[in-house]
Design an enzyme around this catalytic site. Sequence first.
Site, short mmCIF file in Angstrom:
data_model
loop_
_atom_site.label_atom_id
_atom_site.label_comp_id
_atom_site.label_asym_id
_atom_site.label_seq_id
_atom_site.Cartn_x
_atom_site.Cartn_y
_atom_site.Cartn_z
CB SER A 1 45.34 8.37 72.27
OG SER A 1 44.55 8.87 73.30
CD GLN B 1 46.34 10.09 76.07
OE1 GLN B 1 45.58 9.69 75.19
NE2 GLN B 1 45.99 10.17 77.34
CG HIS C 1 46.79 5.03 74.18
ND1 HIS C 1 45.78 4.10 74.24
CD2 HIS C 1 46.43 6.02 75.03
CE1 HIS C 1 44.84 4.52 75.06
NE2 HIS C 1 45.21 5.68 75.57
CD GLU D 1 41.92 11.33 72.20
OE1 GLU D 1 41.11 10.37 72.23
OE2 GLU D 1 43.15 11.17 72.05
CG HIS D 2 42.38 12.93 76.40
ND1 HIS D 2 43.02 12.05 75.54
CD2 HIS D 2 41.21 12.32 76.73
CE1 HIS D 2 42.29 10.97 75.38
NE2 HIS D 2 41.18 11.11 76.08
CG ASP E 1 41.33 7.14 78.85
OD1 ASP E 1 40.83 7.91 78.02
OD2 ASP E 1 42.56 7.04 79.02
CD GLU F 1 13.18 30.73 45.73
OE1 GLU F 1 12.59 29.64 45.59
OE2 GLU F 1 13.84 31.03 46.74
CG HIS G 1 7.53 25.70 45.10
ND1 HIS G 1 7.90 24.95 44.02
CD2 HIS G 1 8.30 25.28 46.14
CE1 HIS G 1 8.86 24.11 44.37
NE2 HIS G 1 9.12 24.29 45.66
#
Length: 459
Positions: free
Chosen positions: A268, A290, A293, A357-358, A391, A445, A450
């Site tokens: 994190s 933070q 963690h 992340e943050h 969070d 093509e 088709h």
Amino acid sequence: MSQQVTSLKMQLIQRIDTSQPGADKAIETFRAKLALDSGHAVSAAGRVKTIELFGEPLTPAQVVARICDDVRRRGIDAVLEYTAKLDGAQLTAGSLLVPEEELVAAHAAVDGEFLEVVKRIRHRILKFQRAILHTDTVVPLDDGGSLTQRYVPIRRVGICIPGGAAAYPSSLLMTVVPACAAGVSEIVVVAPPTKFGSYNQHLLAACFELGVSEVYRMGGAQAIAALAYGAEGIPRVDKIVGPGNLFVALAKRYVFGEVDIDSIAGPSEVIVIADETTRADYVAADLLAQAEHSPGSSVLISWHKPLVDEVERELEKQLAKLTRSELTKTALAEFGALITVDGRDEAAKLADLLATEHLHIACRNPREMLEHIGHAGAVFIGPHSPVAIGDYTAGPSHVLPTGATARFASGLSSNDFLRSHSVIELAAQDLATVADDAIALADVEGLTAHAASVLIRSR
């Protein structure tokens, strides 16, 4: 740009001054630490455990490949074997699934206020996730037909909840509720067989409160493989989401393609951008939250050196009051940095490079600063928006991209539990309008069938 660093034994957190020689290299080294693959070096105890299990030294990626392939091949027997060897839990095929009566009992046993908290947070998350949910878009054609982009919920989703060092009912809320908002009909939760995982009363009570009845006592790579490939008594899922350790992240990467996944997350992270208007005690509290963690990356970027000095002093002061102070201190030393930059422009460029992340923009004119930053998992603006609120209670999911993957990845949301397909319905005149163009391209093509399939209808 030189790194002004003394030994980590003498200094709580790394200091980098971008005006000094060597800082570019220091920042690049720091970035590399946060990448998922940087975790491939394991501890001495981890290497011994690997040799005990497999008879040879393997990297975490090799360990994950062995486990996933074994579960694919042997099914539930392999799941139970790794659960016993890695988690020390002696379970049977019949005891992996948490009985419904145990969920009911946990719900009855926990404090009523906890359940009220769960209900309030669920309401806030649901309100936000429903508001951003994609809806079908219909584009009418000129002659009566239509083109539609249709969204339908994924049928069966597996959700991973960690349970090693702490219990995480917050992660349950931040994954299950967005899935519910999207209309997923089958939600499966896996959590390791630990006191913080699938034996945790608060986690089981929250599962019951959220309407989740399929909870399995398994974690790690073996749980990811069981969800992806299916095993006796465990039907396979269509998508796997949720946080986990290195082995969970690598296992999700390994099974991707067999099933969809949300992201491959590492430690994190937070970056705080601050100036002379920012309170140092607020910044220190956010960095410590933070780092708690463990692993967790905590970075301050500022062009006001007195604030940087004051934040370092605040870290020392506040650290002593934390219950996980030693783990937090280790994370600060390994994954923390106080970076002094030349000004706002350099701060924005560095934040964009790190793609965290943050991102907490706590300086003057934060929204103007945000205009210059495109890469972040989630952004928090101003002094009253701590990351911890994201969070736990804000509404957007806290499952976010890490390791600079915010350059291309987004946080989990209700829309990740939808898949879409187009619906094409042409009236006869709509077909006549576009037939010649379709036939022309098919001819270029060399796909005559088709062309014929259009021509046969447009004569």
